[in-house]
Design a protein around this motif. Structure first.
Motif, mmCIF file in Angstrom:
data_model
loop_
_atom_site.group_PDB
_atom_site.id
_atom_site.type_symbol
_atom_site.label_atom_id
_atom_site.label_comp_id
_atom_site.label_asym_id
_atom_site.label_seq_id
_atom_site.Cartn_x
_atom_site.Cartn_y
_atom_site.Cartn_z
ATOM 1 N N PRO A 1 0.035 -0.074 -6.143
ATOM 2 C CA PRO A 1 -0.532 1.238 -6.478
ATOM 3 C C PRO A 1 0.533 2.204 -6.991
ATOM 4 O O PRO A 1 1.671 2.196 -6.521
ATOM 5 N N ILE A 2 0.160 3.035 -7.933
ATOM 6 C CA ILE A 2 1.065 4.059 -8.442
ATOM 7 C C ILE A 2 1.464 5.033 -7.335
ATOM 8 O O ILE A 2 2.599 5.492 -7.258
ATOM 9 N N GLN A 3 0.518 5.349 -6.448
ATOM 10 C CA GLN A 3 0.794 6.292 -5.369
ATOM 11 C C GLN A 3 0.585 5.629 -4.024
ATOM 12 O O GLN A 3 0.047 4.519 -3.941
ATOM 13 N N ASP A 4 1.028 6.303 -2.974
ATOM 14 C CA ASP A 4 0.858 5.794 -1.617
ATOM 15 C C ASP A 4 -0.630 5.684 -1.292
ATOM 16 O O ASP A 4 -1.368 6.658 -1.389
ATOM 17 N N ASN B 1 -3.399 2.510 -11.072
ATOM 18 C CA ASN B 1 -4.055 3.698 -10.523
ATOM 19 C C ASN B 1 -5.236 3.289 -9.650
ATOM 20 O O ASN B 1 -6.385 3.668 -9.878
ATOM 21 N N ASP C 1 0.822 -1.217 0.000
ATOM 22 C CA ASP C 1 0.000 0.000 0.000
ATOM 23 C C ASP C 1 0.852 1.261 0.000
ATOM 24 O O ASP C 1 0.339 2.359 -0.145
ATOM 25 N N ASP C 2 2.177 1.126 0.140
ATOM 26 C CA ASP C 2 3.063 2.284 0.130
ATOM 27 C C ASP C 2 3.352 2.776 -1.285
ATOM 28 O O ASP C 2 3.929 3.856 -1.445
ATOM 29 N N GLY C 3 2.987 2.000 -2.285
ATOM 30 C CA GLY C 3 3.177 2.424 -3.659
ATOM 31 C C GLY C 3 4.273 1.659 -4.380
ATOM 32 O O GLY C 3 5.148 1.045 -3.766
ATOM 33 N N GLY D 1 2.467 -0.884 -12.106
ATOM 34 C CA GLY D 1 1.819 0.141 -11.304
ATOM 35 C C GLY D 1 0.368 0.280 -11.717
ATOM 36 O O GLY D 1 0.034 0.180 -12.902
#
Length: 249
Positions: A34-37, A64, A8-10, A62
């Motif tokens: 995920p692409i982002q955190d 979104n 979940d940190d990306g 990655g």
């Protein structure tokens, strides 16, 4: 053997790279993250827009979306071959006690419940990556030995590793979830134009953190291994609830 790795940190998180590095020579590993955190995303699924996988230069995928999205897609057609095992992490930060209700790291492992094998969620008790090699060592150890483990279907193991060098770890303990006190109040802020908003504040301290709990184990220098079940039915409440419902009519 094929392992699906998520977090979940990306997709750029050092814990993800450390986990992949620990397992890459043990099994065929595929990373979808995920692409982002997306810390704190719990088991959210993205239902209001399409998800677009992107292959990163290192071969990781990655997405979104949320941690649960990543595993959901990974198990249901995104990958050419279906994974045999889901491993999540290594999260920078603890997932102890009530944290598992909010944790995207644990949620990613929970979404791996359909593989028929226990899923793993690994967390390091630090926001800094200095002792990631310690967590990576235990990730490899536990995953490598998972075939010898007999657990009921749809079981998830939440593993929390103390923020210590490997030679300072005292051992591994089986634990139950402890409990936290109420979280600190949200912090009210205002932007330069005067618009007010709130930051969610830090989690509460351990309220139930005695011997046998995950809190106690890690504070004593032990790796905590907590089995989580997905059936949240509260069996002990049946009698009181039944009597109450009968009295309504």
């Amino acid at each position: 053997m094929r392992i699906l790795i998520a977090n979940d940190d990306g997709v750029y998180a050092p814990g993800l790279a450390a986990l992949h590095g620990a397992l890459a020579d043990y099994a065929e590993c595929h990373v979808v993250a995920p692409i982002q955190d997306m810390s704190g995303a719990s088991s959210a699924l993205t239902l209001d827009r399409p998800l677009h996988p992107v292959v990163m230069p290192n071969g990781f995928i990655g997405l979104n979306g949320s941690p649960t999205d990543c595993v959901h897609l990974g198990l249901n057609g995104l990958l050419e071959d279906k994974p045999d095992l889901v491993v999540s992490g290594i999260n920078l930060g603890a997932n102890l006690g009530d944290d598992v209700l909010y944790s995207g790291t644990v949620a990613a492992a929970i979404e791996g419940r359909f593989t028929g094998r226990p899923a793993f969620a690994f967390s390091l008790l630090s926001r800094q990556p200095d002792n990631l090699p310690t967590a990576a060592y235990f990730a490899r150890l536990l995953v490598e030995k998972h075939a010898e483990l007999e657990l009921p279907p749809r079981t998830v193991l939440s593993i929390n590793v103390p923020n210590l060098p490997l030679d300072h770890i005292r051992g591994i303990q089986m634990t139950r979830l402890g409990h936290r006190s109420r979280a600190k109040p949200p912090v009210k802020v205002a932007n330069p134009r005067g618009k007010e908003g709130y930051w969610i504040s830090v989690a509460g301290d351990a309220e139930d953190g005695g011997p046998g709990t995950d809190f106690h184990a890690v504070m004593q220098g032990y790796v905590s291994v907590t089995p989580l079940q997905l059936d949240r039915t509260f069996q002990e409440a049946f009698r009181g609830l039944g009597d109450w419902l009968e009295g309504l009519l």
